[in-house]
Design a protein around this motif. Structure first.
Motif, mmCIF file in Angstrom:
data_model
loop_
_atom_site.group_PDB
_atom_site.id
_atom_site.type_symbol
_atom_site.label_atom_id
_atom_site.label_comp_id
_atom_site.label_asym_id
_atom_site.label_seq_id
_atom_site.Cartn_x
_atom_site.Cartn_y
_atom_site.Cartn_z
ATOM 1 N N ILE A 101 -6.332 2.264 5.121
ATOM 2 C CA ILE A 101 -5.814 2.183 3.757
ATOM 3 C C ILE A 101 -6.996 2.340 2.819
ATOM 4 C CG2 ILE A 101 -4.640 0.738 2.057
ATOM 5 C CD1 ILE A 101 -3.437 -0.820 4.466
ATOM 6 N N VAL A 102 -6.838 3.198 1.808
ATOM 7 C CA VAL A 102 -7.899 3.408 0.822
ATOM 8 C C VAL A 102 -7.409 2.907 -0.530
ATOM 9 C CG1 VAL A 102 -9.422 5.079 -0.277
ATOM 10 C CG2 VAL A 102 -8.686 5.445 2.091
ATOM 11 N N LEU A 142 1.054 1.715 2.441
ATOM 12 C CA LEU A 142 0.511 2.512 1.334
ATOM 13 C C LEU A 142 0.547 1.733 0.025
ATOM 14 C CD1 LEU A 142 -0.594 5.204 0.246
ATOM 15 C CD2 LEU A 142 1.781 5.981 0.015
ATOM 16 N N THR A 143 1.565 0.884 -0.175
ATOM 17 C CA THR A 143 1.631 0.111 -1.420
ATOM 18 C C THR A 143 0.468 -0.861 -1.547
ATOM 19 O OG1 THR A 143 2.968 -1.759 -0.608
ATOM 20 C CG2 THR A 143 4.165 0.218 -1.367
ATOM 21 N N LEU A 144 -0.218 -1.147 -0.434
ATOM 22 C CA LEU A 144 -1.373 -2.038 -0.494
ATOM 23 C C LEU A 144 -2.605 -1.333 -1.031
ATOM 24 C CD1 LEU A 144 -1.006 -4.098 2.816
ATOM 25 C CD2 LEU A 144 0.121 -4.406 0.593
ATOM 26 N N SER A 145 -2.524 -0.024 -1.232
ATOM 27 C CA SER A 145 -3.629 0.694 -1.882
ATOM 28 C C SER A 145 -3.591 0.519 -3.395
ATOM 29 C CB SER A 145 -3.592 2.183 -1.526
ATOM 30 O OG SER A 145 -2.468 2.814 -2.124
ATOM 31 N N ASP A 146 -2.410 0.121 -3.920
ATOM 32 C CA ASP A 146 -2.286 -0.072 -5.367
ATOM 33 C C ASP A 146 -1.044 -0.871 -5.726
ATOM 34 O OD1 ASP A 146 -2.135 0.043 -8.129
ATOM 35 O OD2 ASP A 146 -2.268 2.213 -8.291
ATOM 36 N N THR A 154 -7.612 -6.103 -8.388
ATOM 37 C CA THR A 154 -8.722 -6.177 -7.432
ATOM 38 C C THR A 154 -8.153 -6.078 -6.013
ATOM 39 O OG1 THR A 154 -8.583 -8.595 -7.595
ATOM 40 C CG2 THR A 154 -10.192 -7.486 -8.993
ATOM 41 N N VAL A 155 -7.611 -4.903 -5.728
ATOM 42 C CA VAL A 155 -6.864 -4.664 -4.485
ATOM 43 C C VAL A 155 -7.674 -5.049 -3.252
ATOM 44 C CG1 VAL A 155 -5.962 -2.814 -3.036
ATOM 45 C CG2 VAL A 155 -5.325 -2.920 -5.443
ATOM 46 N N ARG A 156 -8.938 -4.650 -3.228
ATOM 47 C CA ARG A 156 -9.740 -4.871 -2.017
ATOM 48 C C ARG A 156 -9.904 -6.358 -1.720
ATOM 49 N NH1 ARG A 156 -11.239 -5.713 2.014
ATOM 50 N NH2 ARG A 156 -12.738 -4.701 3.399
ATOM 51 N N ALA A 157 -9.888 -7.190 -2.761
ATOM 52 C CA ALA A 157 -10.045 -8.628 -2.564
ATOM 53 C C ALA A 157 -8.821 -9.261 -1.924
ATOM 54 C CB ALA A 157 -10.347 -9.304 -3.897
ATOM 55 N N TYR A 158 -7.652 -8.615 -2.053
ATOM 56 C CA TYR A 158 -6.409 -9.175 -1.528
ATOM 57 C C TYR A 158 -5.953 -8.529 -0.227
ATOM 58 C CZ TYR A 158 -5.869 -10.398 -6.547
ATOM 59 O OH TYR A 158 -6.046 -10.849 -7.821
ATOM 60 N N LEU A 159 -6.446 -7.333 0.061
ATOM 61 C CA LEU A 159 -5.797 -6.479 1.049
ATOM 62 C C LEU A 159 -5.680 -7.127 2.426
ATOM 63 C CD1 LEU A 159 -6.451 -2.644 0.944
ATOM 64 C CD2 LEU A 159 -5.335 -3.797 2.838
#
Length: 344
Positions: free
Chosen positions: A82-83, A146-150, A293-298
């Motif tokens: 996931i990006v 994919l929704t976890l990218s944004d 801050t997606v990366r902090a939650y992913l």
């Protein structure tokens, strides 16, 4: 390879461009398998001035790693990842505080030289950015992943920043994919009452399935009055604004409860906004939000998708090939699609 390029408002094309190449030892090249069109992509679709060099589009992706730089150690060739919509080193002082969208080595894919609505993507700071999907994950979960990218994590960010929790009354303004994601996230965080402000029945029906307890179709003063009636005249503890236009902000400060919080994640299409006595100050209201801050939650939320606790991929109601991405923009702009999945 093919990539999406926008040259002016409404002018979206798929063109042949050079393949991305590693430019730093911290880079990776990913073959994009899933991408999509975001509601925020419609802002340049409406108002991008003539841009002769073109603007690369897209900031949400899942893909397979094809190359990695010599310093990359957490992902490998062949991994499906996931990006998130912004890259980050995940080690700087801001990243350590969870503010990954402010990373000192970071940036945003949309408008970058390599963006996600394309067959391949250059991922800077690959170790800190890309998150591996476990091998063997069922393909049917990919839209939700994919929704976890944004989009889902943007709704989640709105709810987290707003302090959503048990016993709270939450009002979500906007029935787009981010607004619906904010409803789902608020339900997961235990909100007692969730009011969704939106006018499109097919979307608000999904909002009810995601956890909305009430739907308000009216806007402006009428909409504010309906929310106040639902809340017994007290207003909403938390207002999640997922639109980005001034009327939505005006609704937000009209319905927020004294001492409450407005959390904005709709990209604001304005700079000047009321913050005085009759809007925020007099209510002791808090204004928060910002780029998710997606990366902090992913990695925290990823297991909830993998085990079926949440299914945020339901926001995708159309799927098109990359070659038809101009049609995807049109469908979303005309509200004929909620969110379009793109398969390069």
């Amino acid at each position: 390879m093919r990539a999406t390029v926008m040259y002016r408002a409404g002018d979206v094309r798929v063109e042949e461009v050079p393949d991305p190449v590693l430019t730093a030892p911290t880079d990776a090249v990913v073959r994009v398998t899933y991408a999509c069109v975001c509601g925020s992509d419609l802002h340049p679709y409406h108002d991008l001035p003539d841009t002769p060099e073109g603007r690369r589009m897209g900031h949400e992706a899942i893909g397979v790693v094809e190359q990695v730089g010599s310093d990359v150690s957490t992902i490998s060739v062949g991994d499906t990842v996931i990006v998130p919509f912004a890259w980050s080193d995940n080690t700087c002082a801001y990243c350590q505080d969870g503010m990954t969208t402010s990373c000192v080595h970071g940036g945003f894919f949309d408008g970058a030289p390599s963006a996600t609505q394309a067959e391949k993507l250059l991922v800077p700071q690959a170790d800190g950015t890309a998150v591996v999907i476990p091998a063997g994950t069922d393909e049917s979960l990919m839209p939700s992943l994919l929704t976890l990218s944004d989009v889902y994590l943007t709704g989640y960010h709105a709810a987290r920043q707003g302090g959503v929790g048990p016993g709270k009354t939450v009002t979500v303004i906007g029935d787009g994919a981010v607004g619906l994601s904010a409803v789902l996230a608020s339900a997961q965080l235990g909100a007692e009452t969730i009011i969704l402000m939106g006018r499109h029945t097919d979307r608000t029906d999904l909002g009810r399935q995601f956890g909305a307890t009430h739907v308000v179709a009216a806007r402006g003063e009428e909409g504010i009055a309906e929310v106040m009636e639902i809340t017994g005249g007290e207003g909403s503890h938390v207002v999640l604004e997922a639109v980005g236009h001034m009327p939505a902000y005006e609704q937000a400060y009209g319905i927020v409860r004294p001492g409450g919080t407005i959390s904005r994640v709709g990209v604001p299409q304005y700079e000047d906004a009321p913050i005085g006595f009759t809007s925020l100050f007099g209510k002791n209201a808090t204004l928060t939000g910002g780029p998710a801050t997606v990366r902090a939650y992913l990695e925290t939320v990823l297991p909830q998708v993998l085990d079926g606790t949440i299914d945020p991929g339901r926001v995708f109601d159309r799927e098109l090939p990359l070659a038809d991405i101009a049609e995807a923009y049109r469908l979303m702009d005309e509200r004929k699609a909620l969110k379009v999945l793109i398969r390069p």
